[in-house]
Write a protein that holds these residues in place. Structure first.
Motif, mmCIF file in Angstrom:
data_model
loop_
_atom_site.group_PDB
_atom_site.id
_atom_site.type_symbol
_atom_site.label_atom_id
_atom_site.label_comp_id
_atom_site.label_asym_id
_atom_site.label_seq_id
_atom_site.Cartn_x
_atom_site.Cartn_y
_atom_site.Cartn_z
ATOM 1 N N HIS A 22 102.217 71.308 35.199
ATOM 2 C CA HIS A 22 100.397 71.659 35.472
ATOM 3 C C HIS A 22 100.245 71.446 36.657
ATOM 4 O O HIS A 22 98.624 71.719 37.260
ATOM 5 C CB HIS A 22 100.272 70.523 33.816
ATOM 6 C CG HIS A 22 100.255 70.971 32.634
ATOM 7 N ND1 HIS A 22 101.157 69.973 32.217
ATOM 8 C CD2 HIS A 22 99.820 71.556 31.340
ATOM 9 C CE1 HIS A 22 101.528 70.738 31.077
ATOM 10 N NE2 HIS A 22 100.600 71.383 30.926
ATOM 11 N N SER A 26 98.550 75.956 34.741
ATOM 12 C CA SER A 26 98.862 75.296 33.172
ATOM 13 C C SER A 26 98.653 76.815 32.399
ATOM 14 O O SER A 26 98.598 78.272 32.662
ATOM 15 C CB SER A 26 97.839 74.515 32.487
ATOM 16 O OG SER A 26 97.755 73.403 33.464
ATOM 17 N N ALA A 190 93.410 66.209 35.551
ATOM 18 C CA ALA A 190 93.721 65.162 35.333
ATOM 19 C C ALA A 190 92.889 63.208 35.282
ATOM 20 O O ALA A 190 93.661 62.305 34.532
ATOM 21 C CB ALA A 190 94.715 64.868 35.901
ATOM 22 N N TRP A 210 95.531 71.832 36.689
ATOM 23 C CA TRP A 210 95.188 70.065 35.543
ATOM 24 C C TRP A 210 93.653 70.570 34.957
ATOM 25 O O TRP A 210 93.424 70.346 33.689
ATOM 26 C CB TRP A 210 95.211 69.222 36.490
ATOM 27 C CG TRP A 210 96.110 68.599 37.392
ATOM 28 C CD1 TRP A 210 96.348 69.552 38.573
ATOM 29 C CD2 TRP A 210 97.472 68.195 36.732
ATOM 30 N NE1 TRP A 210 97.915 68.578 38.611
ATOM 31 C CE2 TRP A 210 97.981 67.960 37.464
ATOM 32 C CE3 TRP A 210 97.998 67.645 34.904
ATOM 33 C CZ2 TRP A 210 99.382 67.427 37.038
ATOM 34 C CZ3 TRP A 210 98.684 66.933 35.133
ATOM 35 C CH2 TRP A 210 99.852 66.831 35.494
ATOM 36 N N ILE A 292 97.394 60.596 30.912
ATOM 37 C CA ILE A 292 98.705 60.895 31.937
ATOM 38 C C ILE A 292 99.441 59.990 32.267
ATOM 39 O O ILE A 292 100.595 59.723 32.774
ATOM 40 C CB ILE A 292 97.963 61.972 32.763
ATOM 41 C CG1 ILE A 292 97.242 63.429 32.038
ATOM 42 C CG2 ILE A 292 98.753 62.128 34.076
ATOM 43 C CD1 ILE A 292 96.434 63.984 33.063
ATOM 44 N N GLY A 321 99.574 63.109 38.407
ATOM 45 C CA GLY A 321 100.932 63.572 37.736
ATOM 46 C C GLY A 321 101.422 64.015 37.661
ATOM 47 O O GLY A 321 102.027 64.079 36.861
ATOM 48 N N HIS A 358 100.390 67.270 30.635
ATOM 49 C CA HIS A 358 99.382 66.899 30.758
ATOM 50 C C HIS A 358 99.234 65.767 29.856
ATOM 51 O O HIS A 358 100.030 65.345 29.132
ATOM 52 C CB HIS A 358 98.759 68.594 30.483
ATOM 53 C CG HIS A 358 96.942 68.528 31.148
ATOM 54 N ND1 HIS A 358 96.405 67.774 31.196
ATOM 55 C CD2 HIS A 358 96.489 69.289 32.291
ATOM 56 C CE1 HIS A 358 95.392 67.545 31.488
ATOM 57 N NE2 HIS A 358 95.585 68.476 32.904
#
Length: 374
Positions: A22, A26, A190, A210, A292, A321, A358
């Motif tokens: 991600h 994504s 995130a 994200w 996350i 993340g 994610h």
């Protein structure tokens, strides 16, 4: 939050794939695909389809501004992060000898636009990443001079996973009469953020990481207090107050960042991003961040137990993340091949293997990756 309902939004999971990239691009959710499909269907069947899309474009402004913690009018929708930063770098009213500070671990989107200004008399000063993968405010303070005009930084570094203290950097920049320009693409979606409260002057992002939107859509926030430091670049029919006048001599630029939306926008990208943000908002930004944090911690402990070397900072306080690691003896290519054979999608960044899960990923997804490791 019903995690199984969220996971049902991602068809790739039903095929046995685990996406841990991600921080790259994504996979699309049904929320995004359906939003775009509805727009295209309306375009096919109704003369009013475009107007429906324009409404989605307008709502996308507001939704992205909410996530960034900025006023809607101070946010322009762009193509991507580099587009936004280039508008700023090209637009600043540089003085000969002005300086920009950025770190040696930055993504090119936040270095190339500044390096391109060297032909205009700008000097770029580079801060070195510390051996533990962190960036020190003290090192930025040591690099700053009376000629420093800009501190440019990524909120989260793509190559180390380090999350910087934007508030502290903004304070440092302002104490020396400089502005802080932040690339927030590796954290936005995130982690919760409020750029206004942090004092960030300018921020750029894209939607494909994200935020889980489509490629080719981004955002540029400019605090109105620094708008007069920028020249009028990237101008077009959409840059003026009365867009519908179509007056070739009626050049009356908007008094906000939206002056840099020069023409017809990427409406499919906007309505897709709106669908993605609605999915994140339904889950709740704090819930997303907590999941996350927990899932990356689970991955880190699993990697450590298998003898892998952690490259990213270990502390949850300075990560988002991204988790980078290495096998103690094997090359990354062997690790990557093993993961690929197990339907786990990751990438090599900076000579390290990168996990970037994610909020919809689960411990079972991480186990699928960990169990595939050589």
């Amino acid at each position: 939050m019903d995690i199984e309902k969220v996971r049902a939004q991602f068809p790739h999971l039903s095929e046995g794939y685990v996406h841990l990239n991600h921080a790259g691009v994504s996979p699309l959710s049904l929320a995004v695909a359906n939003s775009i499909a509805e727009f295209l269907q309306r375009m096919l069947t109704s003369p009013e389809g475009t107007m429906w899309g324009w409404q989605g474009h307008i709502e996308c402004h507001a939704a992205l501004a909410r996530l960034m913690g900025v006023p809607t009018e101070d946010l322009a929708l762009t193509k991507n992060t580099a587009h936004g930063i280039s508008i700023v770098a090209d637009g600043l009213k540089w003085r000969d000898g002005d300086e920009v500070i950025f770190a040696d671990c930055e993504y090119p989107a936040n270095t190339y636009p500044w390096l391109a200004q060297e032909s205009r008399g700008v000097t770029c000063n580079v801060v070195k990443t510390r051996r533990d993968g962190t960036l020190s405010i003290d090192d930025y303070a040591a690099a700053i001079t009376a000629r420093t005009r800009v501190i440019a930084v990524s909120w989260v570094q793509f190559s180390t996973g380090y999350r910087v203290d934007l508030g502290a950097l903004a304070e440092l920049a302002h104490a020396h009469g400089a502005i802080l320009v932040a690339d927030v693409i590796q954290g936005l979606g995130a982690m919760p953020i409020n750029l206004t409260e942090l004092g960030v002057d300018i921020a750029a992002t894209g939607s494909q990481k994200w935020l889980m939107g489509v490629v080719g859509t981004g955002g540029l926030y400019i605090n109105p207090n620094v708008l007069d430091q920028l020249r009028l670049v990237n101008m077009g029919a959409g840059s003026v107050n009365n867009v519908l006048a179509f007056d070739p001599l009626g050049f009356d630029p908007k008094p906000t960042a939206q002056r840099y939306e020069e023409g017809t926008p990427n409406i499919p990208g906007s309505v897709g991003l709106l669908g993605a943000i609605r999915l994140l908002e339904k889950a709740g930004p704090d819930t997303v961040a907590e999941r996350i944090k927990n899932i990356t911690r689970y991955a880190i402990e699993g990697l450590k137990s298998r003898g892998y070397k952690l490259i990213s900072p270990d502390s949850d306080d300075v990560r988002a993340g991204i988790v980078l690691f290495q096998h103690p003896t094997l090359p990354n290519s062997e690790v990557m091949a093993a993961l690929k054979s197990a339907k786990v999608h990751v990438v090599d960044r900076g000579g390290n293997v990168r996990f970037a899960p994610h909020f919809y990923n689960t411990e079972a997804d991480i186990d699928q990756a960990l169990n595939a490791l050589p």
